[in-house]
Design an enzyme around this catalytic site. Structure first.
Site, PDB file in Angstrom:
ATOM      1  N   HIS A  38       0.836  -1.217   0.000  1.00 29.75           N
ATOM      2  CA  HIS A  38       0.000   0.000   0.000  1.00 29.75           C
ATOM      3  C   HIS A  38       0.870   1.265   0.000  1.00 29.75           C
ATOM      4  O   HIS A  38       0.449   2.315   0.479  1.00 29.75           O
ATOM      5  CB  HIS A  38      -0.948   0.034   1.201  1.00 29.75           C
ATOM      6  CG  HIS A  38      -1.693  -1.240   1.414  1.00 29.75           C
ATOM      7  ND1 HIS A  38      -2.932  -1.477   0.882  1.00 29.75           N
ATOM      8  CD2 HIS A  38      -1.341  -2.378   2.081  1.00 29.75           C
ATOM      9  CE1 HIS A  38      -3.329  -2.701   1.223  1.00 29.75           C
ATOM     10  NE2 HIS A  38      -2.373  -3.270   1.937  1.00 29.75           N
TER      11      HIS A  38
ATOM     12  N   SER B 245      17.537  20.755 -16.147  1.00 28.74           N
ATOM     13  CA  SER B 245      16.461  21.689 -16.446  1.00 28.74           C
ATOM     14  C   SER B 245      17.082  22.969 -16.991  1.00 28.74           C
ATOM     15  O   SER B 245      18.164  23.360 -16.579  1.00 28.74           O
ATOM     16  CB  SER B 245      15.690  21.986 -15.163  1.00 28.74           C
ATOM     17  OG  SER B 245      15.028  23.232 -15.268  1.00 28.74           O
TER      18      SER B 245
ATOM     19  N   LYS C 210      18.450  20.622 -10.954  1.00 30.20           N
ATOM     20  CA  LYS C 210      17.679  19.454 -11.391  1.00 30.20           C
ATOM     21  C   LYS C 210      18.504  18.386 -12.097  1.00 30.20           C
ATOM     22  O   LYS C 210      19.360  18.689 -12.921  1.00 30.20           O
ATOM     23  CB  LYS C 210      16.552  19.893 -12.351  1.00 30.20           C
ATOM     24  CG  LYS C 210      15.413  20.647 -11.720  1.00 30.20           C
ATOM     25  CD  LYS C 210      14.701  19.885 -10.599  1.00 30.20           C
ATOM     26  CE  LYS C 210      13.821  18.780 -11.142  1.00 30.20           C
ATOM     27  NZ  LYS C 210      12.658  19.307 -11.849  1.00 30.20           N
TER      28      LYS C 210
ATOM     29  N   GLU D 104      11.103   7.903 -17.047  1.00 35.23           N
ATOM     30  CA  GLU D 104       9.861   8.641 -17.338  1.00 35.23           C
ATOM     31  C   GLU D 104       9.376   8.364 -18.754  1.00 35.23           C
ATOM     32  O   GLU D 104       8.184   8.158 -19.000  1.00 35.23           O
ATOM     33  CB  GLU D 104      10.092  10.151 -17.186  1.00 35.23           C
ATOM     34  CG  GLU D 104      10.225  10.608 -15.754  1.00 35.23           C
ATOM     35  CD  GLU D 104      10.560  12.087 -15.698  1.00 35.23           C
ATOM     36  OE1 GLU D 104       9.652  12.889 -15.458  1.00 35.23           O
ATOM     37  OE2 GLU D 104      11.734  12.454 -15.931  1.00 35.23           O
TER      38      GLU D 104
END
Ligand code: ARG
Length: 467
Positions: free
Chosen positions: A163, A284, A290, A297
């Site tokens: 969970h 980025s 970043k 992804e």
């Protein structure tokens, strides 16, 4: 590519009184995408011609001319010098027209006892079979990479979740072996799909078979097909093999997507369990700090495309009466896309997995939080003779106290623990560390380092083959 309506199609225009409209020609051509089948198409034509020679339908000289003509065309295509023409609709008619232009009469005899319907079904099966073999090499490479990393991380502690809440400590190696199980089953599905793909439709002709004494088994042998199709109507219209293969690709993608989700979470500083090599990440343009996990992804994102390809193929078939329908021309783009995407994603994961940096200290620290060893405390009490349900209740109360004090179970004093059960003794603390927790889980397939090593040994002995 040439203008598709340049002139009416010589291959089938006998009964037509006008050329296809330019719009229809553009709408119906497939050579812009099915030219990828050229190798399969030429291999299929060479085998067909050889067989026609063997059964006496074609003269040996014609077979020789066809064979060398097709070889020359293959060389031209390979070198990028072949002029594909949209006016000739598809890969099959482009190659046949080029053959006839090159060798004359004999070229026109090649299509004896054959239809584009059994021809395209054969080509797509040959293409798919080769793509499956490439996918199988990549799934094996990826499974091996996971095995190697699992071996390195057999003792590393990681919080295990259910969970998405901390559940029990596991070993990192055990987690990686779970991923490996998924990809090994995927390889099994591909192997299974390959068996049904590897059946020769050629010889079914348009839909009913043919009047020529074709030797279908001979053709199957030449092309490496294990079997020949049993029913000509089915053979020209069946695309199950493509659907199954794309299903296997979809499940590969779903698995890679699940791993991606974990890697993305794990590489965020709040988790900080892993770091991905810089070369698999990007920065980025505005935020200098970043480092984004682009590869996982994108894999997660591409999963939707491949599952969409599966849906496209299923819907393509759902209302088709027997036998061949032109709808089937639409099988290629989703099939190619799914095969290409699964291949690229497997390859990039096989490349990346060995370089995943596991931050063991951080993983260990996280595994000691969230009362992850509460079950171990309950198991300790069970060993002292308490029924499990009572042990569960006592530990629940202890967790309540620890939570209210803002500390871990292992940070409660012996006296505090004994309030919940007099069976707790000094040795309890040795049982509720993450290390003790994983070491104790020695069931077959469990998370103990000893069991992870045993699982790795079994996998190595089995050569990573799927059941
Ligand atoms: N381009 C077609 C396809 O991909 C080849 C078969 C066409 N057959 C026909 N009778 N028009 O399915």
């Amino acid at each position: 590519m040439s203008n598709p309506s340049a002139d009416k199609n010589q291959m089938w225009s006998g009964r037509f009184s006008e050329s296809t409209s330019e719009r229809v020609a553009r709408f119906s051509e497939s050579v812009s995408f099915d030219q990828r089948l050229w190798r399969a198409d030429i291999a299929g034509s060479k085998a067909h011609a050889r067989m026609l020679g063997k059964v006496g339908v074609l003269a040996a000289a014609d077979v020789d001319a066809i064979t060398s003509g097709l070889d020359a065309i293959a060389a031209e295509i390979e070198a990028g010098r072949f002029a594909w023409q949209a006016a000739l609709e598809d890969v099959h008619m482009n190659i046949e027209a080029a053959l006839t232009a090159r060798i004359g009469e004999a070229g026109k005899r090649l299509h004896t006892g054959r239809s584009r319907n059994d021809q395209v079904a054969t080509d797509v099966r040959l293409f798919t079979r080769e793509a499956i073999d490439e996918l199988l090499m990549l799934t094996a490479a990826l499974a091996d990479a996971l095995l190697d990393l699992a071996e390195k991380e057999a003792d590393s502690i990681l919080p295990g979740f259910t969970h998405m809440q901390v559940a029990q400590p596991v070993t990192f190696g055990h987690h990686l072996l779970a991923w490996r199980e998924q990809i090994v089953r995927d390889a099994g599905r591909l192997t299974d799909a390959r068996r049904r793909c590897n059946v020769l439709p050629l010889g079914s002709a348009a839909l009913a078979g043919t009047v020529y004494p074709l030797d279908r088994r001979y053709v199957a042998g030449l092309l490496g097909f294990e079997n020949i199709s049993e029913n000509s109507l089915d053979a020209v219209s069946d695309r199950d093999f493509a659907i199954e293969t794309v299903f296997a690709c979809s499940l590969i993608m779903v698995h890679l997507s699940r791993w991606s989700e974990e890697l993305i979470l794990w590489s965020t500083p709040m988790f900080g369990f892993v770091s991905l090599p810089d070369r698999f990440c990007t920065g980025s343009s505005i935020m200098p700090q970043k480092k984004n996990p682009d590869v996982p992804e994108l894999v997660r994102g591409k999963t939707g495309r491949v599952v969409g390809d599966l849906n496209a193929l299923l819907m393509l078939m759902k209302a088709q009466p027997l036998a061949y329908n032109r709808d089937n021309q639409e099988d290629k783009l989703p099939l190619f896309d799914a095969l290409d995407t699964a291949r690229d994603c497997l390859a990039i994961y096989a490349d990346m997995v060995p370089h995943i940096v596991v931050k063991r200290g951080r993983c260990r620290e996280a595994a000691a939080q969230g009362f992850s060893t509460a079950t171990d405390l309950a198991d300790y009490l069970v060993k002292q003779g308490l029924p499990f349900r009572d042990a569960h209740h006592a530990v629940g109360n202890a967790v309540g106290l620890a939570a209210s004090k803002g500390c871990d179970l292992s940070e409660l004093s012996l006296q505090e623990l004994q309030v919940f059960s007099p069976l707790v003794r000094e040795d309890v603390f040795a049982h509720i560390t993450p290390e003790a927790s994983v070491a104790a889980r020695t069931t077959w397939g469990g998370t103990a380092p000893s069991e992870v090593r045993a699982a790795i040994a079994r996998a190595r002995a089995g050569g990573g083959k799927a059941a």
